[in-house]
Enzyme design. Structure first.
Site, PDB file in Angstrom:
ATOM      1  N   GLU A 111       4.863 -10.478   9.483  1.00  0.00           N
ATOM      2  CA  GLU A 111       5.879 -11.002  10.406  1.00  0.00           C
ATOM      3  C   GLU A 111       7.236 -10.907   9.726  1.00  0.00           C
ATOM      4  OE1 GLU A 111       5.586 -15.198  11.287  1.00  0.00           O
ATOM      5  OE2 GLU A 111       5.176 -15.733   9.212  1.00  0.00           O
TER       6      GLU A 111
ATOM      7  N   LEU B 247       3.110 -17.186  11.396  1.00  0.00           N
ATOM      8  CA  LEU B 247       3.218 -18.290  12.345  1.00  0.00           C
ATOM      9  C   LEU B 247       2.680 -17.829  13.706  1.00  0.00           C
ATOM     10  CD1 LEU B 247       4.547 -21.208  12.535  1.00  0.00           C
ATOM     11  CD2 LEU B 247       6.257 -20.051  13.917  1.00  0.00           C
TER      12      LEU B 247
ATOM     13  N   ARG C 213      10.310 -41.991  -4.131  1.00  0.00           N
ATOM     14  CA  ARG C 213       9.879 -40.628  -4.413  1.00  0.00           C
ATOM     15  C   ARG C 213       8.567 -40.595  -5.198  1.00  0.00           C
ATOM     16  NH1 ARG C 213       9.780 -36.505  -7.882  1.00  0.00           N
ATOM     17  NH2 ARG C 213      10.194 -34.419  -7.038  1.00  0.00           N
TER      18      ARG C 213
ATOM     19  N   TYR D 183       8.363 -28.798  12.241  1.00  0.00           N
ATOM     20  CA  TYR D 183       9.372 -28.709  13.294  1.00  0.00           C
ATOM     21  C   TYR D 183       8.932 -27.763  14.399  1.00  0.00           C
ATOM     22  CZ  TYR D 183      10.967 -24.087  11.690  1.00  0.00           C
ATOM     23  OH  TYR D 183      11.041 -22.760  11.377  1.00  0.00           O
TER      24      TYR D 183
ATOM     25  N   LYS E  98       4.215 -24.741  10.817  1.00  0.00           N
ATOM     26  CA  LYS E  98       5.668 -24.634  11.008  1.00  0.00           C
ATOM     27  C   LYS E  98       6.345 -25.736  10.191  1.00  0.00           C
ATOM     28  CE  LYS E  98       8.868 -23.356  14.729  1.00  0.00           C
ATOM     29  NZ  LYS E  98       9.428 -22.156  14.104  1.00  0.00           N
TER      30      LYS E  98
ATOM     31  N   HIS F  91       4.928 -37.812  -5.093  1.00  0.00           N
ATOM     32  CA  HIS F  91       4.274 -36.732  -4.346  1.00  0.00           C
ATOM     33  C   HIS F  91       3.191 -37.268  -3.413  1.00  0.00           C
ATOM     34  CE1 HIS F  91       6.415 -34.373  -7.248  1.00  0.00           C
ATOM     35  NE2 HIS F  91       5.932 -33.237  -6.783  1.00  0.00           N
TER      36      HIS F  91
ATOM     37  N   ARG G  69       1.262 -26.519  19.376  1.00  0.00           N
ATOM     38  CA  ARG G  69       1.472 -26.005  18.010  1.00  0.00           C
ATOM     39  C   ARG G  69       2.008 -27.114  17.107  1.00  0.00           C
ATOM     40  NH1 ARG G  69       5.304 -20.899  17.069  1.00  0.00           N
ATOM     41  NH2 ARG G  69       6.913 -22.434  17.579  1.00  0.00           N
TER      42      ARG G  69
HETATM   43  N1  PLP Z   1       7.454 -16.503  12.457  1.00  0.00           N
HETATM   44  C1  PLP Z   1       8.271 -17.326  11.786  1.00  0.00           C
HETATM   45  C2  PLP Z   1       8.162 -17.413  10.303  1.00  0.00           C
HETATM   46  C3  PLP Z   1       9.196 -18.114  12.487  1.00  0.00           C
HETATM   47  O1  PLP Z   1      10.005 -18.953  11.823  1.00  0.00           O
HETATM   48  C4  PLP Z   1       9.284 -17.989  13.902  1.00  0.00           C
HETATM   49  C5  PLP Z   1      10.244 -18.776  14.676  1.00  0.00           C
HETATM   50  O2  PLP Z   1      11.119 -19.402  14.167  1.00  0.00           O
HETATM   51  C6  PLP Z   1       8.429 -17.100  14.546  1.00  0.00           C
HETATM   52  C7  PLP Z   1       7.508 -16.380  13.795  1.00  0.00           C
HETATM   53  C8  PLP Z   1       8.469 -16.942  16.050  1.00  0.00           C
HETATM   54  O3  PLP Z   1       7.861 -18.034  16.673  1.00  0.00           O
HETATM   55  P1  PLP Z   1       8.244 -18.480  18.161  1.00  0.00           P
HETATM   56  O4  PLP Z   1       8.042 -17.276  19.025  1.00  0.00           O
HETATM   57  O5  PLP Z   1       7.294 -19.561  18.474  1.00  0.00           O
HETATM   58  O6  PLP Z   1       9.675 -18.904  18.130  1.00  0.00           O
END
Ligand code: PLP
Length: 289
Positions: A178, A202, A99, A32, A146, A101, A51
């Site tokens: 993070e 991320l 279903r 997403y 993501k 995997h 991304r």
């Molecule tokens: N890290 C994680 C795990 C996230 O879910 C998000 C955003 O949802 C971010 C960092 C920040 O990313 P962005 O600045 O692209 O929204």
């Protein structure tokens, strides 16, 4: 009424449907993006689409739309939801299949785009900042994708909320990487520091913009590993994301960060960030550097 995009159609949210056999529903098999919109313009669209393309490649799901098709689809959702400021959520799953995997032999990805209101930062946060707690990072080894599979993030965020904080800052192997849904910056002796990109965080679009703004405005900055000790000793701690922008953390694990108020560099960066948003609102995105 909110209009969504679902598999080629624009429909009222209430009429949008997917199969209960969808692999997003059954396995969380999908990726997403979340893109903020200011003045009807998709903020950092190119970076978000890049991304997304990377996330899709990493899960071996062919991109169902071209760059132009994405652009048109997203702009149409923005338009049909009245332009202005909004938040766009887009999700692509490996589609409906019995279903198993193993990947289905023939994949018809499910594509879903929805708009929701974008909440401006509360005045209280600007004045007082927010609380965060550190927690062990229980997520997988590919936090750079993501993925919609967010159960660990959900549990971590809820644990933070239960402790009166707004976010969990995650510790893995002696490093803080993070937050549960945000990237991390610290300020120490006037220098802005954020962990380098890698499998455990991320690659945030907001993170990258902040580094760009720091470079453009001669703010000392560096990408470097941050230890829990560095975090505790920081003058300022920020959490960044597309929807929450730059949150100043003023209480960490029940202790004050710096002077316990949003810091001077946070205020400066917020100003630069708001100025940048204003330019995008008025003139559109500048070409990526
Ligand atoms: N890290 C994680 C795990 C996230 O879910 C998000 C955003 O949802 C971010 C960092 C920040 O990313 P962005 O600045 O692209 O929204």
């Amino acid at each position: 009424m909110s209009i969504v995009y679902i598999n080629g159609e624009f429909l009222p949210l209430e009429q949008a449907q997917v199969s209960v056999t969808d692999r997003g529903f059954v396995f969380g098999d999908g990726v997403y993006e979340v893109i903020p919109v200011y003045g009807g313009r998709l903020f950092r669209l190119e970076q978000h689409l890049q991304r997304l393309a990377r996330s899709l490649r990493e899960i071996r799901l062919p991109d169902p739309l071209s760059g132009n098709q994405w652009q048109q689809c997203l702009q149409e959702v923005v338009r049909r939801n009245g332009g202005g400021d909004q938040s766009i959520y887009m999700q692509i799953t490996r589609g409906a299949a019995p279903r198993d995997h193993a990947f289905p032999k023939q994949t018809r990805p499910t594509v879903y785009v929805v708009s929701s209101p974008l909440q401006p930062m509360a005045a209280e946060i600007e004045e007082q900042g927010v609380a965060a707690v550190t927690l062990p990072d229980i997520r997988w080894q590919r936090c750079d994708i993501k993925a919609i599979t967010l159960l660990p993030n959900i549990l971590l965020r809820q644990q933070a909320l239960d402790q009166g904080a707004v976010e969990a800052i995650l510790v893995r192997d002696g490093q803080v990487n993070e937050g549960a849904a945000s990237n991390l910056f610290i300020v120490k002796d006037g220098e802005l520091i954020t962990p380098p990109k890698g499998p455990f965080l991320l690659p945030g679009i907001t993170r990258d913009l902040i580094l760009e703004l720091a470079a453009a405005h001669d703010i000392p900055h560096r990408e470097a590993a941050i230890s829990p000790r560095d975090l505790q000793a920081a003058d300022e701690v920020w959490l960044t994301s597309s929807t929450r922008e730059i949150l100043p953390v003023t209480r960490l694990d029940q202790r004050r960060v710096g002077e316990g108020k949003p810091g001077a560099l946070w205020r400066k960066m917020m100003g630069l960030y708001q100025d940048y948003k204003q330019i995008v609102r008025e003139r559109g995105e500048l070409p990526a550097a």
